[in-house]
Write a protein that holds these residues in place. Structure first.
Motif, PDB file in Angstrom:
ATOM      1  N   ALA A 194      61.310  34.467 -39.115  1.00 43.11           N
ATOM      2  CA  ALA A 194      62.270  35.742 -39.063  1.00 43.11           C
ATOM      3  C   ALA A 194      62.455  36.292 -40.638  1.00 43.11           C
ATOM      4  CB  ALA A 194      63.438  35.308 -38.557  1.00 43.11           C
ATOM      5  N   ILE A 195      62.302  37.196 -40.719  1.00 42.53           N
ATOM      6  CA  ILE A 195      62.336  37.953 -41.809  1.00 42.53           C
ATOM      7  C   ILE A 195      63.416  38.931 -42.076  1.00 42.53           C
ATOM      8  CG2 ILE A 195      61.597  39.313 -43.807  1.00 42.53           C
ATOM      9  CD1 ILE A 195      58.779  38.615 -42.763  1.00 42.53           C
ATOM     10  N   VAL A 196      64.790  38.360 -42.641  1.00 40.19           N
ATOM     11  CA  VAL A 196      65.971  39.354 -42.707  1.00 40.19           C
ATOM     12  C   VAL A 196      65.815  40.260 -43.774  1.00 40.19           C
ATOM     13  CG1 VAL A 196      68.524  39.155 -42.987  1.00 40.19           C
ATOM     14  CG2 VAL A 196      66.985  37.239 -41.877  1.00 40.19           C
ATOM     15  N   GLY A 197      65.558  41.765 -43.586  1.00 43.01           N
ATOM     16  CA  GLY A 197      65.399  42.524 -44.465  1.00 43.01           C
ATOM     17  C   GLY A 197      64.075  43.230 -44.209  1.00 43.01           C
ATOM     18  N   GLY A 198      63.876  44.669 -43.988  1.00 44.57           N
ATOM     19  CA  GLY A 198      62.843  45.125 -43.905  1.00 44.57           C
ATOM     20  C   GLY A 198      62.573  46.216 -44.877  1.00 44.57           C
ATOM     21  N   GLU A 249      65.096  35.179 -46.253  1.00 46.16           N
ATOM     22  CA  GLU A 249      66.199  36.254 -46.836  1.00 46.16           C
ATOM     23  C   GLU A 249      65.639  37.167 -47.659  1.00 46.16           C
ATOM     24  OE1 GLU A 249      69.567  37.810 -47.852  1.00 46.16           O
ATOM     25  OE2 GLU A 249      68.080  36.675 -49.370  1.00 46.16           O
ATOM     26  N   ALA A 250      65.731  38.336 -47.271  1.00 44.42           N
ATOM     27  CA  ALA A 250      64.918  39.354 -48.289  1.00 44.42           C
ATOM     28  C   ALA A 250      65.842  40.539 -48.488  1.00 44.42           C
ATOM     29  CB  ALA A 250      63.728  39.846 -47.488  1.00 44.42           C
ATOM     30  N   ILE A 251      67.136  40.080 -48.532  1.00 44.09           N
ATOM     31  CA  ILE A 251      68.262  41.190 -48.723  1.00 44.09           C
ATOM     32  C   ILE A 251      68.974  40.780 -50.248  1.00 44.09           C
ATOM     33  CG2 ILE A 251      70.133  42.518 -48.285  1.00 44.09           C
ATOM     34  CD1 ILE A 251      69.104  42.462 -45.521  1.00 44.09           C
ATOM     35  N   GLY A 252      69.545  39.677 -50.076  1.00 45.64           N
ATOM     36  CA  GLY A 252      70.413  39.190 -51.041  1.00 45.64           C
ATOM     37  C   GLY A 252      72.045  39.406 -51.008  1.00 45.64           C
ATOM     38  N   MET A 253      72.297  39.200 -49.583  1.00 48.29           N
ATOM     39  CA  MET A 253      73.891  39.501 -49.398  1.00 48.29           C
ATOM     40  C   MET A 253      74.265  38.130 -48.587  1.00 48.29           C
ATOM     41  SD  MET A 253      74.464  42.540 -50.262  1.00 48.29           S
ATOM     42  CE  MET A 253      75.980  43.344 -49.194  1.00 48.29           C
TER      43      MET A 253
END
Ligand SMILES: [Zn+2]
Ligand SMILES: [Zn+2]
Length: 347
Positions: free
Chosen positions: A172-176, A242-246
């Protein structure tokens, strides 16, 4: 020369700045031909990065032509077409010898467009040029090469390699955004069975599908974790990137990682997050963090040259350096402008 300059929180301008010169024997000065804007540049503009001071030329990505080199540079000479790494590194210190260029002990690391002037300009000074530049193969697409300065090695090293994506895995990749999509493209080197991308922007999720996502989840209702658990028969995912940082995006990763799974953080976090060890202590999980080292850049150059990887798909908008302010307006409103990466050309 023209340059896009940070003028303190919330302020930027296209200014006239002096052309950089060689200061150390290991320097090169590069005439920029193409650069781009990173989410990190927007962090600087918000005032989140104190090391980037008022008056700093922004940008840490791009390609160009070597204008001049210092006396000890041996790998490059004037006229060479080069890819600029977002990480500058001496190649000699203890950390560099481990391949951990991001933590170069001789003043390297992520300094471009941060501690020293960056690439959104007509010219840029590159310290430690021998180890911080890469030759561009003849015939290579320069726009595609720009995607190799930062986002592709970041998605690969911090997301895919740290997450140890394996054949058959569910990822799963969180952040597109561009970084999440770079992880999506490079995860496919390792043949995972499923890759689910989570975002709140349907346009980005559509793009993710065309880039190879097997499933997408719109988290507009905040229920992404439940949806991913349902999609995986309540098993969860082997790798959560995790590809957002929140805090909220990190929480999704904690909620969906399966027993023995990996959480690979890429996002730049400006606030603490809660680590739910009460739920994770017995789950055999691995949590990784990393600043990109760009140690995979030579390999990525080959995959792009051979057509295995097509990063040009990430480019949605093109501007000239004179239009750099408009380029920022577009990139800052990525959702309404349907922007991923913008190319800024100076030719
Ligand atoms: Zn960046
Ligand atoms: Zn070093």
């Amino acid at each position: 020369m023209k340059a896009l300059v940070y003028r303190g929180p919330g302020r930027r301008a296209l200014d006239d700045k002096p052309k950089p010169t060689i200061r150390a024997a290991t320097d090169a000065v590069v005439r920029m031909t193409k650069t781009t804007i990173c989410g990190t540049d927007l962090h600087i503009l918000k005032g989140d990065v104190p090391s980037a001071g008022d008056g700093r030329i922004l940008g840490h990505e791009g390609v160009g032509v070597v204008e001049s080199v210092g006396s000890s540079v041996t790998n490059f000479r004037a006229g060479d077409k080069v890819l600029i790494s977002c990480i500058s590194s001496c190649g000699k210190c203890t950390n560099c010898r481990k391949g951990m260029y991001s933590h170069c002990e001789n003043g390297g690391g992520w300094i471009l467009g941060n501690r020293i002037d960056g690439t959104q300009a007509e010219y840029v000074r590159i310290p430690f040029a021998d180890n911080s530049l890469y030759p561009i193969p003849a015939g290579a697409d320069e726009e595609a090469m720009v995607m190799l300065s930062d986002i592709l090695p970041t998605g690969l090293e911090c997301g895919v390699l740290n997450g140890r994506v394996e054949p058959g895995d569910t990822v799963a990749i969180v952040g597109g955004g561009p970084i999440g999509l770079a992880a999506l493209l490079t995860a496919q080197f390792y043949s995972p069975a499923e890759i689910v991308v989570i975002d709140v922007d349907d346009n980005r999720l559509e793009v993710a599908r065309t880039f190879g996502a097997t499933g997408v989840v719109n988290n507009g209702d905040g229920k992404a974790a439940d949806k991913v658990m349902a999609m995986t028969g309540n098993r969860g995912v082997d790798v959560a990137i995790e590809a957002i940082g929140m805090p909220a995006s990190f929480d999704i990763c904690q909620a969906i990682v399966t027993a023995g799974g990996r959480i690979a953080n890429i996002g730049v976090h400006g606030r603490p997050v809660t680590l739910n060890l009460d739920k994770l202590w017995d789950r055999n999980i691995t949590l990784t963090t990393r600043l990109v080292d760009t140690s995979t850049t030579p390999m990525l150059l080959k995959t792009v040259a051979s057509g295995k990887l097509e990063p040009k798909q990430l480019i949605t908008h093109r501007f000239t350096l004179n239009e750099a302010m408009e380029a920022y307006d577009t990139f800052s409103n990525a959702m309404t402008e349907r922007a991923l990466k913008v190319i800024i050309s100076n030719e």
